[in-house]
Design a protein around this motif. Structure first.
Motif, mmCIF file in Angstrom:
data_model
loop_
_atom_site.group_PDB
_atom_site.id
_atom_site.type_symbol
_atom_site.label_atom_id
_atom_site.label_comp_id
_atom_site.label_asym_id
_atom_site.label_seq_id
_atom_site.Cartn_x
_atom_site.Cartn_y
_atom_site.Cartn_z
ATOM 1 N N TYR A 1 -1.045 -2.890 -3.178
ATOM 2 C CA TYR A 1 -1.492 -2.461 -1.866
ATOM 3 C C TYR A 1 -2.531 -1.351 -1.996
ATOM 4 O O TYR A 1 -2.569 -0.644 -2.996
ATOM 5 C CB TYR A 1 -0.316 -1.920 -1.042
ATOM 6 N N HIS B 1 -4.493 2.273 2.792
ATOM 7 C CA HIS B 1 -4.503 2.064 4.235
ATOM 8 C C HIS B 1 -3.490 1.023 4.671
ATOM 9 O O HIS B 1 -3.247 0.851 5.849
ATOM 10 C CB HIS B 1 -5.911 1.663 4.688
ATOM 11 N N GLN B 2 -2.920 0.316 3.717
ATOM 12 C CA GLN B 2 -1.950 -0.707 4.089
ATOM 13 C C GLN B 2 -0.524 -0.164 4.102
ATOM 14 O O GLN B 2 0.406 -0.883 4.418
ATOM 15 C CB GLN B 2 -2.028 -1.874 3.102
ATOM 16 N N LEU B 3 -0.371 1.077 3.699
ATOM 17 C CA LEU B 3 0.970 1.655 3.655
ATOM 18 C C LEU B 3 1.208 2.534 4.865
ATOM 19 O O LEU B 3 0.289 3.091 5.447
ATOM 20 C CB LEU B 3 1.127 2.511 2.395
ATOM 21 N N SER B 4 2.470 2.682 5.206
ATOM 22 C CA SER B 4 2.804 3.631 6.258
ATOM 23 C C SER B 4 2.758 5.032 5.669
ATOM 24 O O SER B 4 2.712 5.204 4.449
ATOM 25 C CB SER B 4 4.188 3.328 6.803
ATOM 26 N N GLY B 5 2.747 6.006 6.530
ATOM 27 C CA GLY B 5 2.635 7.396 6.090
ATOM 28 C C GLY B 5 3.685 7.746 5.042
ATOM 29 O O GLY B 5 3.378 8.341 4.010
ATOM 30 N N GLY B 6 4.905 7.348 5.310
ATOM 31 C CA GLY B 6 5.999 7.679 4.392
ATOM 32 C C GLY B 6 5.798 7.008 3.047
ATOM 33 O O GLY B 6 6.041 7.603 1.984
ATOM 34 N N GLN B 7 5.352 5.778 3.105
ATOM 35 C CA GLN B 7 5.156 5.056 1.843
ATOM 36 C C GLN B 7 4.079 5.716 1.006
ATOM 37 O O GLN B 7 4.188 5.817 -0.213
ATOM 38 C CB GLN B 7 4.798 3.607 2.156
ATOM 39 N N HIS C 1 4.136 -3.372 -3.502
ATOM 40 C CA HIS C 1 3.236 -2.287 -3.115
ATOM 41 C C HIS C 1 2.256 -1.931 -4.224
ATOM 42 O O HIS C 1 1.284 -1.238 -3.987
ATOM 43 C CB HIS C 1 4.036 -1.033 -2.718
HETATM 44 N N1 LIG Z 1 -3.060 -2.613 7.066
HETATM 45 C C1 LIG Z 1 -1.867 -3.023 6.580
HETATM 46 N N2 LIG Z 1 -1.825 -4.072 5.730
HETATM 47 C C2 LIG Z 1 -0.636 -4.483 5.211
HETATM 48 N N3 LIG Z 1 0.527 -3.907 5.492
HETATM 49 C C3 LIG Z 1 0.548 -2.861 6.317
HETATM 50 C C4 LIG Z 1 -0.646 -2.359 6.897
HETATM 51 N N4 LIG Z 1 -0.351 -1.279 7.660
HETATM 52 C C5 LIG Z 1 0.996 -1.136 7.568
HETATM 53 N N5 LIG Z 1 1.517 -2.091 6.765
HETATM 54 C C6 LIG Z 1 2.947 -2.270 6.447
HETATM 55 O O1 LIG Z 1 3.639 -2.357 7.673
HETATM 56 C C7 LIG Z 1 4.840 -1.628 7.613
HETATM 57 C C8 LIG Z 1 4.906 -0.636 8.777
HETATM 58 O O2 LIG Z 1 3.895 0.321 8.705
HETATM 59 P P1 LIG Z 1 3.694 1.526 9.751
HETATM 60 O O3 LIG Z 1 2.537 2.299 9.326
HETATM 61 O O4 LIG Z 1 3.713 0.944 11.108
HETATM 62 O O5 LIG Z 1 5.084 2.345 9.478
HETATM 63 P P2 LIG Z 1 5.660 3.586 10.309
HETATM 64 O O6 LIG Z 1 6.733 3.116 11.133
HETATM 65 O O7 LIG Z 1 4.547 4.376 10.911
HETATM 66 O O8 LIG Z 1 6.281 4.392 9.039
HETATM 67 P P3 LIG Z 1 6.088 5.940 8.634
HETATM 68 O O9 LIG Z 1 7.129 6.667 9.339
HETATM 69 O O10 LIG Z 1 6.328 5.908 7.164
HETATM 70 O O11 LIG Z 1 4.712 6.350 9.010
HETATM 71 C C9 LIG Z 1 4.837 -0.943 6.237
HETATM 72 O O12 LIG Z 1 5.688 -1.701 5.395
HETATM 73 C C10 LIG Z 1 3.443 -1.042 5.737
HETATM 74 O O13 LIG Z 1 3.394 -1.274 4.337
#
Ligand SMILES: Nc1ncnc2c1ncn2[C@@H]1O[C@H](COP(=O)(O)OP(=O)(O)OP(=O)(O)O)[C@@H](O)[C@H]1O
Ligand SMILES: Nc1ncnc2c1ncn2[C@@H]1O[C@H](COP(=O)(O)OP(=O)(O)OP(=O)(O)O)[C@@H](O)[C@H]1O
Ligand SMILES: [Mg+2]
Ligand SMILES: [Mg+2]
Lengths: 485, 303, 522, 313
Positions: C340, C343-349, C337
């Motif tokens: 990263y 925008h590539q992370l999920s909200g929690g991350q 990460h």
């Molecule tokens: N644009 C992107 N590019 C690369 N990886 C991504 C991208 N968007 C999301 N990811 C990865 O995909 C995985 C899932 O992301 P997502 O946003 O769907 O999680 P989520 O289930 O909504 O989690 P949260 O409850 O934390 O919001 C994560 O590991 C995230 O790092």
């Protein structure tokens, strides 16, 4: 504007005003020549004839007093009579340093001016003046109405004795004239005249083509091919007394090397004026080999031997031997249809000969007029001379005499003496001899390089007008022109 | 729209935008035209054997390659194989004048845009970031804006005298206010973003915030504006040169070429048509590129 | 809780101008002490000013008025410039206070004169007399109001002065006091230099063990501190002596005590220069509510988390990266990460990245603005655990803003309940949940959805109705529009906080005059 | 509203004064000695010194600036170096032609631009839309001096439809119209593009409005009603664009006048710059910029009438 009776003149130069004593540019001269008159006039043959004077001046024994008889029955446009007072007033005005005359030198030799009677003038001279009569034919010594001069601004509201009087003008753009009914001489055939300034020659030509213009008194070489094929337009030329030359400033502060005659010679040798005349001007001019040209008093064929002329190898050798290749030369070029290509061409010439550092500066012509007189402004410049007087002294004195000229600054006592000799005698042979020497000196010392003698090209609507012609100095008198039928 | 709008919110935005740009046919064409032009202009000595100042009056006013098909036999005779675009009134090769002139035009355009950009961005960022400076800077920019069109540039040239450097300077000064306005309005938005506050809460200095965070996030808009400004800078310099206030003769410059060519409009219209087309095509390319980039990078700017 | 204060807020106020329609009062007169090492929960409905309060404490917004004093660092460690300025201004405060007060007396006189005239007029009453009477009365009221304002101004001046010197502001020998304080300040300045030098050496020499030079410096530091203390002690001897007669209260020992209470021994954050505040920022961190917005979209996660190291330390590139990776791991992110972008992370991350960034430099005080709401339950627990561990390790203090009363219950030591910018109730956590006093707290607790509803607890009505606008909050008690127990007085008078029990304060008219009501609720 | 107007007026005054300062200051810094210019080429040092004193050029900058402002208040713009005429008179003769050109151009821009914009909106995302939108980019990419020359080459030299230059009458006379058409066309391309954008966005808004939906539902589609509705919508942006375009056109007119040999302030200015006629440069720049400010003031004040929201500001 398609007024049938209106004679439309299109001038392609900037026009500054209608006071004959204070303007010296070409456009103003064109206008003022219709409104004002001088005491004498130089005709096409080059002879001086009386105009406002009744006869040629009579000189005293020692040549230091001159008596001039004036024409009777002449009126100014404001109705005041033309008389000895008016002439005296005008000359004194020219002499007055506060007045700011365009050519104060015209009256430089005059010491005292007296009116003998209403129509006779007696002028005491400082020296025997060989150029006096010619000078009195210069438009800058045109006689103005004393009442008008003191009451109004002649620049915008002129008043002379000429065949045309002023009607209206839009400053800097056009002047409307009409026939002066109380004119002393033959009444002009054309009644109304508009002189319009159009700086873009292309547009001026378009006007000529569409019949919106009747007469363009000066055309550049570029315009000629186009005019040749215009329906109902006659293209004519007239060889002129005008000389274009390259001026080299021997005591320039920009590059002190200019003091070196060889350096200047190298510059002159690099200039290929034949090619310039034959190709760029397409032969519409003659290569000049003498500063005082063939149509100017003081010309001798012998003087042409002094011309350095184009010598590429010679120039290269001089430059190489002396290691001048990287010397900076400040080349000041006024912007105009003629000067700009000439400047560019000569710069290329100098470069071809081995001057790698020619700094060409383009400058507006009227700015050039003032700025070229300042000290550290240039090493080499382009200039031209054309005078109604067509007198060699008139050419040499204002341009190179150390007391008079601020532009070329050669500061050469011998030269000054020759010029002085040429003007302080009325004996033609003596004058020519002095002028020849001075002329040769200019060329030999590489102070100046004559380039070409101009042809005046002009065009007019030959369907509507005839008898349209220029004088040798390039100006014209509308009173001579006539409508067809 | 929204997907586009969010797409600028990441760092690869510029390169991604570029990829997107190349999907647009027109933009691709413009892009390659500019590339070719820059290569030609940079490699001018390889393209043409002549220097732009080399005169050869014996072959003056020669027509270009098209003269071969001319109905006028004189023209056909004058055609010179080594002057594919013909020659001017002093017999100078038009191709080389065009290419070297392009060097000057593009360089002046680039430098003036760059200088204008530099100060515009600085003023815009300061005005947007510091409320105290905002009024004074923007009022001054307004003042510069009250000189319509090219007037301010002309005033500056009138003051300093005509030269390549001065006209470059004039054009860059003239373009400062529009850059400053654009950047300021963007910075005003960015300043309110949480991440700016977050970085501030870490103890970052204003300088760091401005140049590491705010600046980076104004980059897309700066790219768009700069691209479009390149076009207008090119027009400005050629206009100034045309009026005799830009690049002084005999150095070739597109506007200057047009000004001299005008004297030969009837004999050799190509002298004015060709440099004119060069300006128009280059400017159009910049403007179309800028337009498409804007659509991609900052859709909010599109009315 | 035997506690040393970490931060005290004194009548902290923050308003936002709204173009065209006045000001939003986001935080209204909040006075509060946050103790070292505590986990203070802050609850309240949306828009009640929790985030704003947190940001004002951290000086991310400059407060509109009031003071926010920080005790996490000593004065010589920071040596803020405002101290010097304040000392210089002391005589001005005194003089102005006097002027205002004198003026108020004059205005009072005028008012009294008016009133006397009014009395004369009131005897006879025809129409014109009546008009005059009203005119006088209006004028007199206005003058009285002005006099009151002037007096307030006077005491405001004294209050400001007392922040630096306490009740010494009243002494006639103020120039002498100023001189002594100036002397103390100069000593402090020297001490500050010595302190910085020590820090520098500690950093340069690994381990920071003292050698000869640093010992010498330490000694200097001590000497300077002693000098400063001596000067201040000497100044203290002027206390309560030779009192200048500025206002009528000047000779009242209770007033002296109040002024002494104003004296700040900590650092008034609101008066620091930007640069000084930046120096303190590594001690005070915030984790933002919206993780997506609080990360620069054009900066990689690694870069963002590294940022504090770049700003506050001189670590090398490699070291920075190592620490960052460790931090990422600590908050449950993976090493990949690092590169990263947000925008590539999920909200929690993203939220975790925000947390990592905030704790990177081991701050002393952290504002957590709903920082774990975006996390899934398992991670929430992990993070809370992490925060707990950090707190135990480094003695952190948390300002924990949340909507999740459950988390508050388990995580926090103390809770503060906010409503429309003001504090309703502050109490230790168990006490608040067992014995909520303020009707708002009661309703708030009642609003929490519960898996099973025990019969007896239905008595408390959950919150209903709209939250009033912060643009023009209701008069008196802000809650009275929705309060089930509203009384007439609630609409007109603002309740002052009262101590209901040790550590439990509540601002409600129910408990204002008559403390017995307190029990009725239990 | 009164406050709004007062604010605008105050702002304008500040801008005007700032502008005089820039203009005066910048030419104060310019190279060349005005005294020398006034005194003429053949003047001696003493003459120049005398002129310098009489013009107050030996005074400190602020004094000179103060005098300059004072003279401006009485509409005294000084004398031209070359013609020795009052500059205010010379400008008064030329300004009408420049304004004539700018007005003709702006009318052209509105008359061509807005309908084209409406057209592109109606044909949104079709070939026509793309073509016209891209063409409008061409409009802002053509240097107007070049376009002018080309128009002249084609329409007056080759085809002879219009005079090749000059302007003697205003555009509402037949001759004036013929004279103004080519320069106005050359000048207005960029403005046409701007007005086109406004027409387009206004029309798009109308097409998306409830009004049109109901009209459509009712089965009517009166083009003229839609058009008028769109115009109403475009009023504010139209006004704004009018202000900015007018400035751009004034600026462009300087160049276009050169091409078409129109004796307007542009030609006057360019000549003055070339001949270093500084008082003329100063005054002309000032007049053009002041005109621009005034037009924008008028636009601002018109907002009051058009946009009811401003009344309450
Ligand atoms: N644009 C992107 N590019 C690369 N990886 C991504 C991208 N968007 C999301 N990811 C990865 O995909 C995985 C899932 O992301 P997502 O946003 O769907 O999680 P989520 O289930 O909504 O989690 P949260 O409850 O934390 O919001 C994560 O590991 C995230 O790092
Ligand atoms: N930058 C700002 N400008 C203007 N008003 C603001 C600003 N920030 C907050 N406010 C206003 O201040 C009030 C308090 O906002 P704040 O963000 O502190 O609420 P909160 O208690 O954190 O709410 P939530 O639980 O929804 O986060 C709100 O009415 C909000 O509209
Ligand atoms: Mg919040
Ligand atoms: Mg998610």
């Amino acid at each position: 504007a398609s007024d049938a009776g209106m004679f439309q003149v299109v001038i392609t130069d900037n026009f500054s005003g209608m006071d004959p004593l204070r303007t010296n540019d070409r456009a103003s001269t064109y206008v003022n020549a219709q409104i004002y008159e001088t005491l004498y006039f130089i005709n096409r043959e080059g002879d001086i004839v009386p105009l406002l004077a009744a006869e040629l001046p009579s000189f005293s024994e020692d040549g230091k007093t001159v008596t001039i008889k004036l024409r009777d029955g002449v009126l100014f446009h404001d109705g005041t009579p033309f008389n000895a007072e008016a002439v005296k007033y005008t000359f004194e005005l020219i002499k007055d340093p506060d007045f700011g005359s365009a050519r104060a030198s015209l009256t430089a030799s005059m010491d005292t001016i007296e009116t003998v009677d209403d129509l006779t003038l007696k002028i005491g001279l400082k020296y025997e003046d060989g150029v006096l009569t010619a000078k009195l034919a210069h438009t800058n010594s045109a006689i103005v109405s004393p009442t008008a001069q003191s009451n109004q601004d002649l620049m915008i509201d002129p008043c002379g004795t000429g065949p045309y009087k002023f009607v209206s003008s839009v400053s800097g753009s056009n002047v409307v004239l009409t026939r002066f009914d109380d004119y002393w001489g033959d009444k002009p055939a054309i009644k109304d005249v508009t002189m319009t300034v159009i700086l873009e020659e292309a547009t001026a030509l378009a006007r000529l083509e569409t019949g919106e213009a009747d007469f363009i008194p000066s055309l550049s070489v570029e315009a000629l091919p186009r005019v040749q094929f215009m329906q109902g337009v006659t293209l004519a030329n007239h060889d002129s007394a005008q000389i274009y030359y390259v001026a080299l400033r021997p005591n320039s502060f920009v590059n002190p090397l200019m003091a070196n005659k060889d350096f200047r010679t190298a510059i002159i040798k690099s200039l290929d004026k034949e090619s310039y005349v034959n190709f760029v001007l397409e032969g519409h001019a003659t290569v000049a080999k003498s500063v005082i040209g063939p149509r100017v008093f003081g010309y001798t064929e012998a003087a042409e031997a002094a011309d350095i002329g184009f010598d590429l190898e010679g120039a290269k050798k001089l430059i190489q031997d002396n290691g001048w290749a990287d010397e900076e030369i400040h080349f000041l070029v006024p912007t105009s249809a003629v000067y700009t290509p000439m400047g560019e061409f000569f710069q290329a010439n100098m470069k071809a000969a081995g001057f790698n550092n020619v700094k060409m500066e383009m400058i507006d012509w009227s700015a050039w007029l003032t700025e070229s007189k300042t000290d550290d402004r240039f090493d080499v410049t382009l200039a031209a001379w054309s005078k109604v007087t067509r007198d060699g002294t008139e050419l040499l004195e204002p341009n190179w005499h150390s007391q008079v000229s601020a532009r070329n600054k050669i500061n050469n006592d011998a030269f000054d003496q020759l010029v002085y000799d040429s003007k302080t005698t009325v004996v033609a042979e003596k004058r020519v001899a002095a002028l020849e020497k001075a002329n040769m000196m200019l060329m030999q010392e590489a102070y100046a390089a004559p380039v070409f003698n101009n042809e005046n090209n002009f065009a007019y609507n030959s369907v509507k007008y005839k008898n349209v012609d220029l004088t040798a100095d390039g100006s014209f008198y509308i009173k001579e022109f006539e409508p067809v039928d | 729209m929204t997907s586009q709008a969010t797409s600028i919110k990441h760092p690869g935005a510029v390169s991604a935008a570029f990829q997107k740009l190349l999907k647009n046919k027109l933009a691709t064409v413009c892009f390659f035209v500019l590339i070719v032009l820059i290569i030609l202009v940079a490699a001018a000595p390889l393209v043409t054997p002549y220097l732009p100042e080399d005169t050869d009056v014996t072959s003056r006013l020669a027509p270009g390659f098209w003269g071969k098909w001319s109905k006028n036999p004189a023209d056909v005779m004058k055609v010179k194989a080594d002057h594919p675009l013909g020659t001017d009134h002093l017999g100078r090769d038009m191709l080389s004048r065009l290419l070297y002139g392009g060097r000057t035009s593009l360089l002046v355009g680039l430098v003036s845009t760059g200088m204008g950009l530099f100060w515009g961005v600085i003023f815009g960022m300061l005005a947007g970031f510091y409320k105290r400076l905002d009024n004074i800077i923007m009022r001054f920019m307004d003042l510069l804006f009250t000189f319509p069109g090219i007037l301010l540039a002309m005033l500056i040239v009138a003051m300093l005298g005509a030269s390549t450097f001065n006209s470059t300077l004039a054009i860059s000064i003239w373009s400062i206010p529009s850059f400053a306005r654009m950047v300021r309005s963007r910075v005003l938005q960015i300043r309110e973003e949480d991440y700016v506050m977050a970085v501030r809460s870490l103890g970052a200095s204003d300088w760091r915030i401005l140049f590491h965070h705010v600046f980076h996030n104004t980059l897309p808009i700066i790219i768009v504006v700069a691209t479009m400004r390149m076009g207008s800078s090119l027009i400005s310099i050629s206009t100034l040169s045309y009026l005799g206030m830009g690049v002084p003769a005999p150095a070739p410059e597109w506007g200057g070429l047009i000004a001299t060519g005008k004297n030969y409009l009837w004999q050799r219209p190509s002298l004015i048509v060709i440099p004119g087309l060069a300006v128009v095509i280059t400017v159009i390319c910049f403007n179309i590129l800028g337009d498409k980039l804007r659509d991609i990078l900052d859709p909010s700017l599109k009315d | 809780m035997t506690a040393t204060p970490m931060i005290t807020l004194n009548k902290l106020k923050k308003t936002f101008p709204v173009p065209g329609s006045g000001r939003i009062r986001a935080v209204e007169d909040v006075s509060l002490t946050i103790y070292k090492g505590e986990k203070l929960g802050v609850v309240g409905e949306s828009g009640c000013g929790k985030s704003t309060l947190g940001r004002v404490i951290l000086q991310l917004y400059r407060q509109t008025s009031g003071a926010c004093v920080y005790y996490g660092k000593t004065l010589q460690e920071v040596n803020p410039r405002y101290l010097g300025r304040e000392v210089k201004k002391l005589p001005i405060y005194q003089r102005r206070a006097k002027q205002y007060y004198q003026k108020s007396l004059q205005v009072d006189l005028k008012a009294r004169a008016r009133r006397m005239r009014m009395d004369e007029v009131s005897v006879r009453a025809n129409a014109s007399e009546e008009r005059r009477y009203h005119r006088y009365s209006k004028k007199a009221d206005m003058l009285a109001f002005r006099a009151k304002e002037l007096r307030k101004d006077a005491s405001r001046q004294l209050r400001e002065g007392s922040r630096t010197v306490g009740s010494l502001i009243l002494t006639r020998d103020l120039p002498e006091v100023c001189r002594l304080y100036k002397k103390a300040r100069l000593a402090l300045k020297e001490a500050h230099l010595a302190y910085e030098e020590l820090i520098r050496q500690g950093k340069l020499l690994s381990g920071g063990t003292s050698n000869d030079t640093s010992q010498a410096i330490e000694e200097q530091l001590k000497a300077h501190m002693a000098d400063a203390a001596a000067a201040i002690n000497e100044a203290e001897t002027y206390k309560h002596q030779n009192i200048s007669e500025i206002t009528e209260r000047c000779f009242d020992p209770a007033y002296w005590a109040r002024l002494d209470g104003n004296q700040e021994t900590g650092i008034n954050l609101g008066k620091l220069t930007g640069r000084e505040m930046r120096g303190l920022r590594r001690d005070m961190q915030v984790i933002f509510q919206d993780p997506a917005a609080s990360l620069d979209p054009r900066e990689s996660i690694g870069k963002a988390v590294e940022e504090p190291f770049r700003i506050h330390t001189k670590l090398g590139k490699k070291e920075r990266k190592e620490r960052t990776l460790a931090l990422l791991q600590e908050v449950g992110l993976k090493p990949e990460h690092y590169d990263y972008y947000p925008h590539q992370l999920s909200g929690g991350q993203k939220q975790r990245a925000g947390i990592a960034r905030a704790i990177a430099l081991k701050p002393r005080f952290v504002v957590l603005d709903e920082s774990i709401s975006a996390l899934d339950v398992s991670v929430q627990a992990q993070i809370l655990q992490l925060l707990n561990t950090l707190q135990e390790q480094y003695g952190l203090t948390y300002f924990f803003i949340t909507h999740n009363l459950g988390v508050v219950k388990h995580f926090c030591d103390r809770v503060m309940v906010m409503y429309l910018g003001g504090v309703c109730e502050t109490a230790p956590v168990e006490r608040l949940f067992k014995n909520p006093l303020h009707p708002y707290t009661v309703s708030l607790l009642a609003s929490v959805p519960k898996p099973q509803v025990p019969d007896g607890e239905m008595a408390d009505a959950p919150l209903t109705g709209e939250v009033p606008s912060a643009l023009n909050p209701p008069s008196g008690c802000a809650f009275h529009t929705r309060c089930p127990k509203a009384m007439p007085v609630c609409a007109s008078e603002k309740p002052l906080p009262v101590i209901a029990a040790p550590g439990h304060s509540v601002a409600c008219h129910l408990y204002q005059a008559d403390k017995q009501t307190e029990t009725s609720h239990a | 509203m009164g406050r709004y107007i007062a604010k605008r007026l105050g702002m304008m005054l500040v801008l005007l004064i700032g502008m005089t300062f820039i203009v005066f200051g910048s030419l104060h810094l310019a190279s060349g000695d005005p005294a020398q210019m006034v005194a003429g080429a053949s003047a001696t040092e003493e003459d120049i010194a005398a002129v310098r004193t009489s013009l107050g050029l030996d005074q400190p900058f602020w004094v000179q600036y103060g005098r300059y402002l004072k003279r401006l208040v009485t509409v005294d713009l000084g004398m031209s170096y070359t013609t020795r005429q009052p500059i205010s008179q010379e400008i008064a003769i030329r300004l009408p032609f420049t304004i004539n050109l700018a007005c003709a151009a702006i009318i052209l821009a509105i008359v061509i631009g807005i309908p084209l914009g409406v057209l592109t909106a109606i044909k949104r995302d079709t070939f026509v839309d793309n073509l016209l939108t891209t063409t409008s980019l061409v409009g802002i990419s053509i240097p107007n001096f070049w376009l002018g020359t080309m128009l002249m080459l084609v329409f007056s030299v080759r085809l002879g439809w219009f005079p090749s230059g000059g302007m003697t009458e205003f555009f509402w006379t037949p001759l004036g119209l013929r004279q103004v058409i080519l320069p106005a066309l050359a000048l207005s391309t960029a403005s046409i593009a701007s007005f086109m954008r406004i027409g387009r966005s206004a029309m798009l808004e109308v097409l998306q409005s409830d009004y049109i939906r109901t009209a459509r539902a009712k089965g009517l589609g009166k083009a003229s009603v839609i058009f008028i509705h769109a115009l109403k919508n475009a009023m504010i942006p139209l006004l704004t664009q009018f202000g900015t375009s007018f400035g751009a056109l004034l600026g462009g007119a300087i160049v276009t006048e050169q091409v078409f040999v129109i004796n307007g302030v542009g030609t006057y200015l360019v000549n003055a710059i070339n001949t270093r006629n500084y008082p003329v440069v100063q005054s002309t720049v000032l007049v053009i910029a002041a005109l621009f400010i005034l037009v924008n003031l008028a636009v601002d004040l018109t907002y009051c009438v058009v946009d009811p929201r401003i009344k309450y500001e």
